[in-house]
Scaffold this active site. Structure first.
Site, PDB file in Angstrom:
ATOM      1  N   LYS A 137       0.852  -1.189   0.000  1.00 51.69           N
ATOM      2  CA  LYS A 137       0.000   0.000   0.000  1.00 51.69           C
ATOM      3  C   LYS A 137       0.888   1.240   0.000  1.00 51.69           C
ATOM      4  CE  LYS A 137      -1.786   2.750   2.976  1.00 51.69           C
ATOM      5  NZ  LYS A 137      -1.799   4.042   2.206  1.00 51.69           N
ATOM      6  N   GLU A 156      10.363   1.597  10.182  1.00 52.21           N
ATOM      7  CA  GLU A 156      11.381   2.627   9.937  1.00 52.21           C
ATOM      8  C   GLU A 156      10.652   3.945  10.032  1.00 52.21           C
ATOM      9  OE1 GLU A 156      12.999   5.617   8.363  1.00 52.21           O
ATOM     10  OE2 GLU A 156      12.937   4.564   6.435  1.00 52.21           O
ATOM     11  N   CYS A 165      13.532  11.344   6.087  1.00 50.84           N
ATOM     12  CA  CYS A 165      13.622  10.989   7.504  1.00 50.84           C
ATOM     13  C   CYS A 165      15.044  11.116   8.023  1.00 50.84           C
ATOM     14  CB  CYS A 165      13.078   9.584   7.730  1.00 50.84           C
ATOM     15  SG  CYS A 165      13.764   8.348   6.613  1.00 50.84           S
ATOM     16  N   GLU A 207      10.271  16.525  14.237  1.00 59.37           N
ATOM     17  CA  GLU A 207      10.580  16.319  12.824  1.00 59.37           C
ATOM     18  C   GLU A 207       9.701  17.246  11.984  1.00 59.37           C
ATOM     19  OE1 GLU A 207      11.433  12.580   9.898  1.00 59.37           O
ATOM     20  OE2 GLU A 207       9.591  12.491  11.070  1.00 59.37           O
TER      21      GLU A 207
END
Length: 496
Positions: free
Chosen positions: A190, A266, A301, A400
C-alpha cells in the site's frame, strides 16, 4: 545522459496515462467504485482519480497473496529462478525509467533529474541486488552430538503487508518488496495516497516480468482505512512500514489486536550533523550540510535537520549555508535547471510553515527563507530556510519538520556535542566531520543512531543495512540483513 529539455518533459508529462486501478492477483482491479484525487504539488492540478481501497479490496488482495503463498509456485521456486524474475523487474524498471521518473515528479514534486538519476537508480539497483542474492543464501548445520544431525533453515515468513510513504515512493517500496520476494514471500503493497501512481506501475511491471499472479498486489487508499485493514488483517504474517512514529504506533496496536504479526518499523528522524573545528574541509562540510537538508525538499527521515557546529567555526559554516540557501533554484520540478521542487501537498506546506512560525515566536533567528514562493503556479513551494540561535528545548530542535528547514545549534566541547546529538527521541542517522580518527570512532560509538556518516552524508550502498534506534524504529532495510524480516528460522533435529 543529460535530462531532456524542459519543453520536452512538459510534453511527455502531458502524454502520460496514469494508472487508476488496484493491481490484484496479476490484473488491474477497479474495486468497489470509490476513488480519491491525486493532485500534483507542481501546479495543483488533478492528475487522476484513483481507486480507493476499503476492507473489501484489502481482503481481495490478501486472499490473492495468501493463495499465492500457500499453494502457488513462488515460495517453491528454486531461489535462482526467483532471482531471474527479480532481475527482469530491474530490466523493465530501466526500460521504463523516464515514465516512472515523470510519474514520481508529478505525484510528489521532486525534480525530475533527482527522480530519474537518484530514485530510479536506487529502485533498479535494489531489485538487481536481491535478484543476484536470491540463490546465494545458505542454511546452517551446527556441530552437535555424533548421534544427531541439526539443521537450521530459513523459510519465507508468509504474506507481507508493506506500507510505504510518499517521499521516495519507488525506492522505499523496492526496499520492502525486493527482499520479501527474494525470500519467497508474497506481498500486499500500500503506497501513500499522496504517491500511489509509481507503485501501481511497479505492480504492472512485476507482473510483466513474470511474477506469478498474487505474488505482488498493490492497493491504493489512505492510512486510516486501507492501512488499518492491512494492519489488522489476520491473513498478513509480517508488516513492514516506513513513515511517521505516530502511525508506527498504530501498526503495533493493530498487530496486538489481531494475530500478533511481526511489525518492522522505519520511522521518523531528527538527525544531528556535527561539525568539529578540525573537519578536513569546512567548505565541503557546509556544502554537504546544505545539500542534505534541502535535497528532496527536506522531505527525508534522515535529513540532517540539526546542525551542531563548534562555536569557533559556527559563523563561517552558517554563512556558507545561508549563501547556498539564497542561491538555490526553487522551481518547476520538470525543469532540468531546478534544484528544489515542490513540497508534496498544500497541507504539508502549511504544516512546515507552522513550524517556522513557532521557531520565530520561540526566539530563534531566521537567516534565510521561511516563506512560500511561486504562488502563481498553484504549486506548493517553499524557500530554503535556515535558523540559528536555536536552543535544545525549542520545537525546531525537537520535532521532525520534514521540510527544507535547518536548525543551527552551537557547542563548545565534544561531550556537549554528543549530549546535544543524543537529546532526541529519534535515532535514525547522524553525521560527524573531523580529521581525528580516534574522535571519529569514539563519537560514532557514542551516537545513538542506526547510521553514522563520517566526513560525508547520505552515502552508502545496498551492502549495508539501514534502520533506526529508539523511536526511529526497528529492523533493517537493505543488505542481506533485510531478509531477516521476511524469513523464519526453523530447527530440524534428526536423531541418527
Amino acid at each position: 545522459m543529460p535530462a531532456p529539455a524542459h519543453d520536452t518533459l512538459l510534453r511527455r508529462a502531458e502524454e502520460l496515462d496514469p494508472p487508476d486501478q488496484h493491481h490484484i492477483d496479476g490484473v488491474d482491479e477497479p474495486g468497489g467504485g470509490a476513488s480519491f484525487a491525486v493532485v500534483s504539488p507542481r501546479d495543483g492540478r488533478l492528475l487522476v482519480e484513483v481507486a480507493d481501497a476499503g476492507s473489501a479490496e484489502v481482503d481481495l488482495a490478501v486472499a490473492a497473496a495468501r493463495r499465492a503463498f500457500d499453494s502457488g509456485p513462488w515460495p517453491r521456486l528454486a531461489p535462482a529462478d526467483r532471482g531471474r524474475i527479480l532481475l527482469r523487474v530491474a530490466e523493465l524498471l530501466q526500460e521504463k525509467r523516464e515514465q516512472l521518473a515523470l510519474t514520481i515528479t508529478l505525484e510528489m514534486g521532486k525534480p525530475y533529474t533527482e527522480a530519474h538519476d537518484i530514485e530510479l537508480r536506487a529502485a533498479i539497483n535494489t531489485f538487481r541486488w536481491y535478484g543476484q542474492l536470491a540463490d546465494k543464501l545458505t542454511d546452517e548445520s551446527p556441530h552437535t552430538s555424533p548421534d544427531a544431525l541439526a539443521l537450521v533453515t530459513r523459510e519465507p515468513a508468509g504474506v507481507v503487508g508493506a506500507v510505504v510513504p510518499w517521499n521516495f515512493p519507488l525506492t522505499l517500496a523496492s526496499w520492502k518488496v525486493a527482499p520479501a520476494l527474494a525470500a519467497g514471500c508474497t506481498v500486499v503493497l500500500k503506497p501513500s495516497e499522496n504517491s500511489p501512481l509509481s507503485a501501481l506501475l511497479l505492480g504492472r511491471i512485476a507482473t510483466e516480468a513474470g511474477l506469478p499472479a498474487g505474488v505482488l498486489n498493490v492497493v491504493t487508499g489512505d492510512g486510516p482505512t486501507a492501512g488499518r485493514a492491512i494492519g489488522l488483517h489476520p491473513g498478513v504474517d509480517v508488516l513492514a512500514f516506513t513513515g511517521s512514529t505516530a502511525v508506527g504506533r498504530h501498526f503495533l496496536r493493530y498487530a496486538a489486536d489481531s494475530n500478533l504479526k511481526r511489525v518492522w518499523l522505519e520511522l521518523g528522524g531528527k538527525s544531528p550533523n556535527i561539525i568539529l573545528p578540525d573537519a578536513p574541509d569546512l567548505e565541503r562540510a557546509a556544502a554537504t550540510a546544505a545539500w542534505g537538508i534541502f535535497f528532496n525538499q527536506g522531505e527525508m527521515c534522515t535529513a540532517p535537520s540539526r546542525l551542531l557546529v563548534h562555536s569557533s567555526v559556527a559563523e563561517r559554516v552558517t554563512e556558507a549555508i545561508v549563501a547556498r540557501a539564497r542561491e538555490l533554484r526553487v522551481g518547476d520540478p520538470l525543469d532540468p535547471a531546478t534544484e528544489m521542487g515542490a513540497l508534496v501537498r498544500e497541507a504539508h506546506l502549511d504544516r512546515v510553515l507552522d513550524h517556522i512560525g513557532t521557531g520565530v515566536d520561540e526566539g530563534a533567528r531566521l537567516l534565510a527563507g521561511g516563506e512560500r514562493t511561486l504562488h502563481h503556479t498553484g504549486g506548493s513551494y517553499l524557500r530554503p530556510t535556515v535558523f540559528d540561535r536555536v536552543e535544545p528545548g525549542m520545537r525546531l530542535a525537537r520535532e521532525e519538520i520534514f521540510g527544507p528547514v535547518l536548525s543551527v545549534l552551537t557547542f563548545d566541547d565534544l561531550d556537549e556535542a554528543v549530549r546535544l546529538a543524543n537529546a532526541t527521541e529519534y535515532g535514525l542517522a547522524a553525521g560527524l566531520w573531523t580529521s581525528d580518527l580516534s574522535t571519529a570512532h569514539r563519537v560514532s560509538r557514542a551516537l545513538r543512531a542506526g547510521t553514522v556518516w563520517v566526513n560525508c552524508y547520505e552515502e552508502g550502498d545496498l551492502t549495508v543495512p539501514f534502520g533506526g534506534m529508539k523511536q526511529s524504529g526497528n529492523g533493517r532495510d537493505k543488505s542481506a540483513h533485510a531478509l531477516e524480516k521476511y524469513t523464519e528460522l526453523k530447527t530440524t533435529w534428526i536423531q541418527l
